[in-house]
Motif scaffolding. Sequence first.
Motif, short mmCIF file in Angstrom:
data_model
loop_
_atom_site.label_atom_id
_atom_site.label_comp_id
_atom_site.label_asym_id
_atom_site.label_seq_id
_atom_site.Cartn_x
_atom_site.Cartn_y
_atom_site.Cartn_z
N GLU A 26 0.83 -1.21 0.00
CA GLU A 26 0.00 0.00 0.00
C GLU A 26 0.86 1.26 0.00
N VAL A 27 1.84 1.31 0.88
CA VAL A 27 2.69 2.49 0.98
C VAL A 27 3.47 2.71 -0.32
N PHE A 28 4.02 1.62 -0.86
CA PHE A 28 4.77 1.75 -2.11
C PHE A 28 3.88 2.25 -3.24
N LEU A 29 2.72 1.64 -3.42
CA LEU A 29 1.85 2.00 -4.53
C LEU A 29 1.31 3.42 -4.39
N LEU A 30 0.94 3.82 -3.18
CA LEU A 30 0.45 5.18 -2.99
C LEU A 30 1.53 6.21 -3.30
N ALA A 31 2.78 5.86 -3.04
CA ALA A 31 3.88 6.78 -3.31
C ALA A 31 4.27 6.81 -4.78
N GLN A 32 4.26 5.64 -5.44
CA GLN A 32 4.79 5.53 -6.80
C GLN A 32 3.73 5.32 -7.87
N GLU A 45 -6.32 -9.01 1.17
CA GLU A 45 -7.28 -9.87 1.86
C GLU A 45 -7.90 -9.16 3.06
N GLU A 46 -7.14 -8.26 3.68
CA GLU A 46 -7.61 -7.54 4.86
C GLU A 46 -8.00 -6.10 4.52
N PHE A 47 -8.44 -5.85 3.28
CA PHE A 47 -8.66 -4.48 2.84
C PHE A 47 -9.68 -3.72 3.69
N GLU A 48 -10.65 -4.44 4.25
CA GLU A 48 -11.68 -3.77 5.04
C GLU A 48 -11.11 -3.20 6.34
N SER A 49 -9.99 -3.75 6.81
CA SER A 49 -9.39 -3.28 8.05
C SER A 49 -8.24 -2.31 7.81
N SER A 50 -7.83 -2.16 6.55
CA SER A 50 -6.69 -1.31 6.25
C SER A 50 -7.04 0.17 6.40
N ARG A 51 -6.09 0.93 6.90
CA ARG A 51 -6.27 2.38 7.02
C ARG A 51 -6.00 3.09 5.69
N ASN A 52 -5.50 2.35 4.70
CA ASN A 52 -5.14 2.97 3.43
C ASN A 52 -6.15 2.74 2.31
N THR A 53 -7.10 1.84 2.53
CA THR A 53 -8.03 1.47 1.46
C THR A 53 -8.71 2.67 0.82
N SER A 54 -9.13 3.61 1.63
CA SER A 54 -9.88 4.76 1.11
C SER A 54 -9.02 5.69 0.26
N PHE A 55 -7.69 5.54 0.33
CA PHE A 55 -6.81 6.41 -0.44
C PHE A 55 -6.68 5.96 -1.90
N PHE A 56 -7.11 4.75 -2.21
CA PHE A 56 -6.98 4.23 -3.57
C PHE A 56 -8.23 4.53 -4.39
N ASP A 57 -8.03 4.68 -5.69
CA ASP A 57 -9.13 4.94 -6.61
C ASP A 57 -9.88 3.64 -6.86
N LYS A 58 -11.11 3.53 -6.39
CA LYS A 58 -11.88 2.29 -6.54
C LYS A 58 -12.25 2.01 -7.99
#
Length: 300
Positions: A76-82, A91-104
């Motif tokens: 998540e950190v790598f992809l959001l940066a690059q 698999e745990e996307f519902e619990s991730s703090r970063n999910t909302s930062f990605f373009d659905k």
Amino acid sequence: TTLTQKNPHATLTPKGGCVIQTNIHGLVNDLIRILWHAGEYALRVQPLVENLEKEGSGAIKRALTAADLSVEAFFEVFLLAQYPWVRFVGEEFESSRNTSFFDKDASVVVACDPINGTLSYARNRSEYEVILSIFEDGEMVAAMLYGPYMKNMFIAHAGEGAKWLSEDMIMDEAEGKPVSIVPDKEVIWGTVVEPSVRQALDHAGFDVIDYSAISRENDESLDLPTPADMLFGELAAFFRRDAMVIDTVATAFIAKEAGAVVVDYDGNALDFKHAPLDRVPSIICASSQEQAQIIVEALR
């Protein structure tokens, strides 16, 4: 525009505005080191997870979830940066703090099974992998699998074959070596293997590993193989119902690019047009068409 200028694996194409196109090969190449780091993290914390087993199932479940989330966080950190225009689904996307930062609605999706082989992982054994699959416009176009214990990575692109990289090759940024599935094994991995199926496969000369039966055993010395063993040359085939796209199907994708045959329980060719968190009703991945047909007949 600044983002794409910094990242050589993405370009901007005008289309009534700006549409970002991602070079899938470049994305995969950039993910190789990240996948290695994530796998090494999982390996380092694995003994700590096993130690929690004495505290009960609740403690170990929480530890496994934490390990899953941490592995996914590497990506998540790598992809959001690059690659902020690429969506990540774990698999745990519902619990991730970063999910909302990605373009659905992103056309390119990187999906992850952070620890495929949870029971083995919890027992501090070696039979588990970190798996990535890359989708473009709703179809799997690449997959990556790393086994932390053996330090082996497998990578495949649709229609281009599969390759293997050792840890040294990863560190040296080497190209990797081609992988070919050779139909010379007699062991088949399956789940919920009915007696009639086992009898038919035994009659055809195959030894059958019933993962469902093994995983219920309370013997921690038992090997807990995964479908990825086919890539390591240990299995002739694997089959299962209700297969997750992010693990079993992704592994089959790599095997197919290495020469395997992938069909459903009716013998129909399985396509790879699925959402990352989908399940497919059934899958058979075999070293040859003949072996696939033997399994189809046994399952009828």
